[in-house]
Design a protein around this motif. Sequence first.
Motif, PDB file in Angstrom:
ATOM      1  N   ARG A   1       0.839  -1.202   0.000  1.00  0.00           N
ATOM      2  CA  ARG A   1       0.000   0.000   0.000  1.00  0.00           C
ATOM      3  C   ARG A   1       0.871   1.248   0.000  1.00  0.00           C
ATOM      4  NH1 ARG A   1      -4.034  -1.517   4.961  1.00  0.00           N
ATOM      5  NH2 ARG A   1      -2.130  -1.469   6.143  1.00  0.00           N
TER       6      ARG A   1
ATOM      7  N   VAL B   1       0.679   5.573   0.849  1.00  0.00           N
ATOM      8  CA  VAL B   1      -0.023   6.733   1.407  1.00  0.00           C
ATOM      9  C   VAL B   1       0.805   7.968   1.080  1.00  0.00           C
ATOM     10  CG1 VAL B   1      -0.808   7.931   3.483  1.00  0.00           C
ATOM     11  CG2 VAL B   1      -1.073   5.454   3.326  1.00  0.00           C
TER      12      VAL B   1
ATOM     13  N   LYS C   1       2.829   4.272  10.242  1.00  0.00           N
ATOM     14  CA  LYS C   1       1.974   3.275  10.886  1.00  0.00           C
ATOM     15  C   LYS C   1       0.550   3.796  11.095  1.00  0.00           C
ATOM     16  CE  LYS C   1       5.167   0.459  13.583  1.00  0.00           C
ATOM     17  NZ  LYS C   1       5.556   0.048  14.956  1.00  0.00           N
ATOM     18  N   SER C   2       0.406   5.118  11.188  1.00  0.00           N
ATOM     19  CA  SER C   2      -0.905   5.652  11.570  1.00  0.00           C
ATOM     20  C   SER C   2      -1.751   6.183  10.406  1.00  0.00           C
ATOM     21  CB  SER C   2      -0.738   6.756  12.617  1.00  0.00           C
ATOM     22  OG  SER C   2      -0.064   7.873  12.060  1.00  0.00           O
TER      23      SER C   2
ATOM     24  N   THR D   1      -3.839   6.345   6.992  1.00  0.00           N
ATOM     25  CA  THR D   1      -4.654   5.298   6.374  1.00  0.00           C
ATOM     26  C   THR D   1      -5.282   5.720   5.042  1.00  0.00           C
ATOM     27  OG1 THR D   1      -6.570   5.982   7.672  1.00  0.00           O
ATOM     28  CG2 THR D   1      -5.208   4.210   8.583  1.00  0.00           C
ATOM     29  N   ARG D   2      -4.717   6.705   4.380  1.00  0.00           N
ATOM     30  CA  ARG D   2      -5.248   7.144   3.074  1.00  0.00           C
ATOM     31  C   ARG D   2      -4.611   6.283   1.971  1.00  0.00           C
ATOM     32  NH1 ARG D   2      -3.293  11.573   5.749  1.00  0.00           N
ATOM     33  NH2 ARG D   2      -1.531  11.684   4.311  1.00  0.00           N
ATOM     34  N   PHE D   3      -4.867   5.003   2.002  1.00  0.00           N
ATOM     35  CA  PHE D   3      -4.179   4.056   1.139  1.00  0.00           C
ATOM     36  C   PHE D   3      -4.614   4.171  -0.321  1.00  0.00           C
ATOM     37  CE2 PHE D   3      -4.506   1.793   5.286  1.00  0.00           C
ATOM     38  CZ  PHE D   3      -3.171   1.864   5.607  1.00  0.00           C
TER      39      PHE D   3
ATOM     40  N   GLU E   1       4.146   0.539   2.315  1.00  0.00           N
ATOM     41  CA  GLU E   1       4.085  -0.629   3.182  1.00  0.00           C
ATOM     42  C   GLU E   1       3.998  -1.867   2.313  1.00  0.00           C
ATOM     43  OE1 GLU E   1       1.315  -2.737   6.595  1.00  0.00           O
ATOM     44  OE2 GLU E   1       0.962  -0.643   6.090  1.00  0.00           O
TER      45      GLU E   1
ATOM     46  N   ARG F   1       5.802  -3.097  10.673  1.00  0.00           N
ATOM     47  CA  ARG F   1       4.550  -2.800  11.371  1.00  0.00           C
ATOM     48  C   ARG F   1       4.488  -3.604  12.650  1.00  0.00           C
ATOM     49  NH1 ARG F   1       0.197  -0.057  10.908  1.00  0.00           N
ATOM     50  NH2 ARG F   1       0.560   0.641   8.799  1.00  0.00           N
TER      51      ARG F   1
END
Length: 114
Positions: A44, A46, A60-61, A63-65, A83, A114
């Motif tokens: 992924r 971001v 890690k935080s 989440t706009r994948f 990631e 992760r």
Amino acid sequence: MLTFPHSEDYGFRLRGPNPTLERNSNELDFYRNYSEVWATNGARIVVLKPEEPGTLATCKSVTRFVTHLLISSMEAGMRFCFESGKGALALVETPKNGDKDDFLDLMIQFLGNR
């Protein structure tokens, strides 16, 4: 820094601090085709906002994948978290003075897992 030629034959696997350019295969986490870069095999991307630090905690935080980016939309100095499908995290940046028409240069900094 990895330099991707203008073709769809190259990418990398993120398994540690020194990813290397490889010919395209079903094993890659990231590859370039002529007009886009793609995250594959569960990987992924971001895109980071300018104010977001390029740290392990941020990667890690957020989440706009997305699974791909248009090369024409990639600006000099752009940063994104990458990631792998196995949970390895890296900060990827386009150099501030690169010409992506023929080659795409990416600086990849392995951050951890992760």
